[in-house]
Design a protein around this motif. Structure first.
Motif, short mmCIF file in Angstrom:
data_model
loop_
_atom_site.label_atom_id
_atom_site.label_comp_id
_atom_site.label_asym_id
_atom_site.label_seq_id
_atom_site.Cartn_x
_atom_site.Cartn_y
_atom_site.Cartn_z
N GLY A 20 80.61 -13.58 -9.32
CA GLY A 20 80.66 -12.39 -8.46
C GLY A 20 80.73 -12.90 -7.04
O GLY A 20 79.80 -13.57 -6.57
N GLU A 76 82.31 -12.40 -2.80
CA GLU A 76 82.93 -11.57 -1.77
C GLU A 76 83.86 -12.45 -0.95
O GLU A 76 84.96 -12.06 -0.62
CB GLU A 76 81.83 -10.98 -0.89
CG GLU A 76 82.20 -9.73 -0.14
CD GLU A 76 82.32 -8.49 -1.01
OE1 GLU A 76 83.45 -8.00 -1.15
OE2 GLU A 76 81.30 -8.03 -1.56
N ASN A 92 83.16 -18.27 -2.33
CA ASN A 92 82.37 -19.47 -2.63
C ASN A 92 81.98 -19.53 -4.11
O ASN A 92 82.11 -20.58 -4.76
CB ASN A 92 81.09 -19.51 -1.78
CG ASN A 92 81.40 -19.62 -0.30
OD1 ASN A 92 82.46 -20.10 0.08
ND2 ASN A 92 80.50 -19.15 0.55
N HIS A 97 75.30 -9.91 -0.96
CA HIS A 97 75.92 -9.42 0.28
C HIS A 97 75.21 -8.17 0.77
O HIS A 97 74.24 -7.74 0.16
CB HIS A 97 77.43 -9.20 0.06
CG HIS A 97 78.19 -10.48 0.19
ND1 HIS A 97 78.76 -10.88 1.37
CD2 HIS A 97 78.39 -11.48 -0.69
CE1 HIS A 97 79.31 -12.07 1.20
NE2 HIS A 97 79.10 -12.47 -0.05
N ASP A 120 72.78 -5.78 2.29
CA ASP A 120 71.34 -5.98 2.44
C ASP A 120 70.76 -6.22 1.04
O ASP A 120 70.19 -5.32 0.43
CB ASP A 120 70.74 -4.72 3.09
CG ASP A 120 69.25 -4.86 3.33
OD1 ASP A 120 68.76 -6.00 3.44
OD2 ASP A 120 68.56 -3.83 3.40
N LEU A 168 73.97 -17.55 -4.94
CA LEU A 168 74.34 -18.00 -3.60
C LEU A 168 73.81 -17.02 -2.57
O LEU A 168 73.85 -15.81 -2.80
CB LEU A 168 75.87 -18.08 -3.47
CG LEU A 168 76.48 -19.46 -3.65
CD1 LEU A 168 76.17 -19.98 -5.02
CD2 LEU A 168 77.98 -19.41 -3.43
N ASP A 182 71.96 -16.71 1.78
CA ASP A 182 71.69 -17.26 3.11
C ASP A 182 70.24 -16.90 3.41
O ASP A 182 69.89 -15.72 3.44
CB ASP A 182 72.67 -16.60 4.10
CG ASP A 182 72.41 -17.01 5.54
OD1 ASP A 182 71.37 -17.62 5.82
OD2 ASP A 182 73.27 -16.69 6.40
N PHE A 195 66.83 -12.92 0.18
CA PHE A 195 67.58 -14.15 -0.09
C PHE A 195 67.96 -14.22 -1.57
O PHE A 195 67.10 -14.16 -2.45
CB PHE A 195 66.71 -15.34 0.31
CG PHE A 195 67.32 -16.69 0.03
CD1 PHE A 195 68.62 -16.97 0.41
CD2 PHE A 195 66.58 -17.68 -0.60
CE1 PHE A 195 69.19 -18.21 0.17
CE2 PHE A 195 67.14 -18.92 -0.85
CZ PHE A 195 68.44 -19.18 -0.47
N CYS A 196 69.25 -14.32 -1.83
CA CYS A 196 69.77 -14.50 -3.20
C CYS A 196 69.33 -13.40 -4.16
O CYS A 196 69.20 -13.62 -5.37
CB CYS A 196 69.35 -15.85 -3.77
SG CYS A 196 70.18 -17.23 -3.00
N LEU A 212 73.36 -21.52 2.55
CA LEU A 212 74.73 -21.60 3.05
C LEU A 212 75.38 -22.95 2.75
O LEU A 212 76.56 -23.03 2.42
CB LEU A 212 74.73 -21.37 4.56
CG LEU A 212 74.76 -19.92 5.01
CD1 LEU A 212 74.98 -19.84 6.49
CD2 LEU A 212 75.81 -19.11 4.26
N LEU A 252 78.34 -12.16 11.87
CA LEU A 252 79.44 -13.13 11.94
C LEU A 252 80.61 -12.55 12.72
O LEU A 252 80.87 -11.35 12.64
CB LEU A 252 79.91 -13.49 10.53
CG LEU A 252 78.89 -14.13 9.60
CD1 LEU A 252 79.52 -14.42 8.23
CD2 LEU A 252 78.35 -15.43 10.18
C1 LIG Z 1 77.70 -9.43 5.73
C2 LIG Z 1 76.95 -10.43 4.90
C3 LIG Z 1 75.75 -10.05 4.29
C4 LIG Z 1 75.00 -10.98 3.54
N1 LIG Z 1 73.81 -10.58 2.98
C5 LIG Z 1 73.06 -11.49 2.32
C6 LIG Z 1 71.78 -11.11 1.78
O1 LIG Z 1 71.31 -9.97 1.86
N2 LIG Z 1 71.06 -12.08 1.13
C7 LIG Z 1 71.52 -13.37 0.99
O2 LIG Z 1 70.81 -14.19 0.42
N3 LIG Z 1 72.73 -13.74 1.49
C8 LIG Z 1 73.50 -12.85 2.15
N4 LIG Z 1 74.72 -13.22 2.67
C9 LIG Z 1 75.18 -14.63 2.54
C10 LIG Z 1 76.17 -14.85 1.37
O3 LIG Z 1 75.57 -14.60 0.12
C11 LIG Z 1 76.64 -16.31 1.44
O4 LIG Z 1 77.46 -16.44 2.58
C12 LIG Z 1 77.38 -16.76 0.19
O5 LIG Z 1 77.69 -18.15 0.30
C13 LIG Z 1 78.68 -16.01 -0.03
O6 LIG Z 1 79.22 -16.37 -1.27
P1 LIG Z 1 80.59 -15.72 -1.81
O7 LIG Z 1 81.68 -16.33 -0.98
O8 LIG Z 1 80.69 -16.13 -3.24
O9 LIG Z 1 80.52 -14.24 -1.67
C14 LIG Z 1 75.48 -12.31 3.39
C15 LIG Z 1 76.70 -12.68 3.99
C16 LIG Z 1 77.43 -11.76 4.73
C17 LIG Z 1 78.73 -12.19 5.36
#
Ligand SMILES: Cc1cc2nc3c(=O)[nH]c(=O)nc-3n(C[C@H](O)[C@H](O)[C@H](O)COP(=O)(O)O)c2cc1C
Ligand SMILES: Cc1cc2nc3c(=O)[nH]c(=O)nc-3n(C[C@H](O)[C@H](O)[C@H](O)COP(=O)(O)OP(=O)(O)OC[C@H]3O[C@@H](n4cnc5c(N)ncnc54)[C@H](O)[C@@H]3O)c2cc1C
Length: 568
Positions: A61, A63, A66, A111, A113, A144, A146, A152-153, A179, A357
């Motif tokens: 899954g 966005e 990664n 992604h 919140d 995955l 941040d 987180f995750c 990250l 970002l």
């Molecule tokens: C707009 C946005 C919201 C995010 N929200 C979260 C979050 O709530 N919790 C978290 O752990 N990571 C969050 N992330 C980080 C992503 O999970 C992280 O960048 C991840 O490597 C993305 O993997 P993907 O490319 O497979 O989607 C967010 C990133 C973005 C850009």
């Protein structure tokens, strides 16, 4: 240790058991003694000899790509070991198959919140919708995220927990990756290979998850240029901001700049006075020490608090609060913190400010490594007939030359320029133009022979043609082979970039067929969906295939890295 009677029953029982059963029982007993509990026995996993081919499904899954990259790597490693592997994006995975799966590996980002990527929502909802019996399933999850985000995750964590609740057998503990995911994902893949559900592996101790690392490097810079790109009378404000640094910045076109915005002095003062607190008082928040002033200025989110915090606050002050999102100053004014509550307990319920970002609009080749450009649209929205502004974009809008900015680079290997001789098609209306300005300057500096086609759009030609003079001179110089613009409000009928693409259907398809790379950047919910649907329509029309086949064609381009999106 055992009474004579117990020992005899135990021996009799063992005598009637096969070798595999004994091995399984010894594992089970070890687990029971570990937990010091006599919980229901785990479902007995199907045990296969280590040389046997396994049937494995790897789902992801994602966005921003990664998770897909990691899942694809895992699938290819498992295939190379002769297992029968199916790799699927979660939006293409038939959730009804879950009960028939034997081994499932999930790679999933978080992604919004703490939410799932949009393509994983159906799978997630299905898991939680009802009780499924997944006792035949063995699984492992890589989440995955941040760690700068409060949840987180969360999405991956939820999937891991839910699969366990539904009786599936966890082959590896949940792995959370920050990250800087590469070291963790590589270790996870090798753990999977070493812990495939074979007899020996199921009984071996499980590796402990690695501590997720947040590999952010923060740069300090100074605003060198700050220009509103929209003209007088525009409904929009889009700022071109150039930030200079002493330290060389390492980034590539396609990356974005990350920033953790700071709260305004007025809001912080109001909160301190509502708390009747000394701004210099030192407090501990998440194992770090701050003065109250620094904490409220730079660390904790005080705006539009999520309902989960309102709930915690209501519990803390033992009062009923409406469960709606509010700013901290409003909560404190309406429902003051009572005297008997420790300040530390109150602070502990607050969450850190989340990063924002911004796609980088400069090129390290063309602009050097000591400056970086971004293109920030001031976010506007209405609450009770009052116009309001987004937190971070307002912060950027209010900056002046000479102001300091602390930022990091959020690299994005899924949105990269191809080799110099390849053609690129860029679709980036509004602030979606940002990475393409970077691409174009980069290709210009490299004298890349590949052709460049840009679709840009906004509301009005006269007020909203962002980077107009630069784009026109890149067109005059021949670097931009084609430039198509769509100004939605200059005529009665709304015209958007997708309409321009449709008008260029034949030529666009010729470019694609001759190997062009396609990129979309900008608004996720409306523009990106419409543009993708238009691409499918164009492919279907020009290749004379049905929509489903055309969608498959676009998917293949995506798998080959020839179709990429950076949308928000
Ligand atoms: C707009 C946005 C919201 C995010 N929200 C979260 C979050 O709530 N919790 C978290 O752990 N990571 C969050 N992330 C980080 C992503 O999970 C992280 O960048 C991840 O490597 C993305 O993997 P993907 O490319 O497979 O989607 C967010 C990133 C973005 C850009
Ligand atoms: C990979 C990526 C690249 C990006 N690139 C760019 C770029 O190049 N340029 C660009 O301009 N943006 C870009 N963005 C978007 C940017 O990161 C921010 O999301 C955007 O600037 C809005 O942030 P903000 O803090 O200003 O708004 P926020 O304060 O976070 O508000 C966002 C929304 O939340 C709601 N909201 C907030 N407060 C309230 C309230 N009090 N009451 C009711 N509703 C509320 C509103 O709907 C509002 O629109 C990008 C995003 C990503 C993920």
């Amino acid at each position: 240790m055992l009474t004579e009677q117990k020992f005899k029953s135990f021996k009799d029982f063992i005598q009637d058991s096969s070798r595999d059963e004994i091995i399984w029982m010894s594992g089970y007993l070890a687990g029971v003694s570990d937990k010091n509990t006599t919980a229901t026995p785990p479902a007995q996993p199907e045990i296969v000899a280590s040389t046997e081919k396994l049937v494995i499904t790897v789902v992801y899954g994602t966005e921003t790509g990664n998770s897909k990259k990691i899942a694809a790597k895992l699938a290819s490693v498992l295939k190379s070991k002769q297992h029968k592997v199916t790799l699927k994006a979660l939006d293409q995975y038939n959730v009804a198959n879950l009960q028939k799966e034997s081994t499932l590996y999930v790679v999933m980002s978080t992604h919004g919140d703490g939410e799932t990527p949009s393509a994983a929502k159906k799978f997630y909802d299905h898991l939680y919708a009802k009780q499924h019996d997944l006792s035949n399933l063995k699984y492992a999850v890589l989440a995955l995220g941040d760690s700068s985000y409060p949840l987180f995750c969360k999405a991956g964590e939820d999937v891991d927990t839910r699969l366990d609740e539904l009786g599936a057998i966890r082959l590896l503990p949940l792995e959370k990756s920050d990250l800087d995911f590469y070291p963790v994902s590589e270790a996870w893949i090798s753990n999977i290979v070493n812990h495939l559900p074979t007899t020996a592996n199921l009984l071996a101790p499980k590796p402990q998850p690695k501590q997720a690392k947040n590999g952010k490097h923060f740069y300090k810079g100074v605003v060198q240029s700050h220009i509103n790109l929209n003209d007088k009378g525009s409904l929009k404000e889009t700022f071109h901001i150039e930030i200079g640094t002493e330290e060389a910045i390492y980034y590539l076109p396609g990356d974005s700049l990350g920033i953790v915005p700071v709260n305004t002095d007025e809001d912080v003062q109001e909160i301190l006075s509502l708390l009747s607190a000394d701004k210099n008082k030192t407090v501990t928040y998440k194992d770090e020490q701050f003065t109250l002033l620094d904490l409220f200025k730079t660390k904790v989110n005080i705006l539009h608090l999520p309902v989960r915090i309102i709930e915690k606050y209501a519990k803390l002050i033992e009062s009923e609060l409406p469960l709606i999102r509010l700013d901290l100053k409003n909560i404190l004014a309406l429902y003051p913190l009572t005297k008997n509550i420790l300040l530390e307990d109150f602070i502990a319920i607050l969450e850190p400010i989340t990063p924002r970002l911004y796609s980088i609009s400069s090129s390290p080749y063309a602009h050097g490594n000591n400056e970086i450009h971004i293109t920030v649209g001031r976010n506007k929205f209405w609450v009770n007939d009052k116009e309001k502004y987004g937190f971070c974009s307002s912060h950027f809008a209010g900056l002046n030359e000479g102001d300091e900015v602390t930022f990091y680079i959020n690299s994005n290997d899924n949105f990269r320029l191809p080799l110099q001789d390849k053609d690129v098609i860029m679709i980036g209306p509004g602030t979606g133009i940002a990475p393409f300005r970077s691409f174009l300057f980069h290709r210009d500096d490299e004298s890349a022979p590949g052709r460049n086609w840009l679709f840009f759009g906004d509301q009005h030609f006269h007020k909203d043609f962002l980077y107009q003079s630069e784009l026109l001179s890149l067109f005059d110089s021949g670097l931009l082979t084609r430039l198509n613009t769509a100004f939605s409000r200059d005529q009665k009928e709304k015209i958007y970039v997708q309409h321009r693409m449709q008008q260029q259907s034949k030529e666009l398809f010729n470019w694609i067929e001759s190997g062009a790379y396609i990129y979309i950047c900008g608004c996720k919910d409306t523009m990106a969906k419409d543009v993708e649907a238009t691409l499918i329509n164009i492919i279907s029309q020009e290749a004379n295939i049905n929509e489903e086949q055309a969608a498959g064609y676009l998917n293949r381009l995506e798998d080959e890295g020839r179709f990429a999106k950076d949308v928000y």
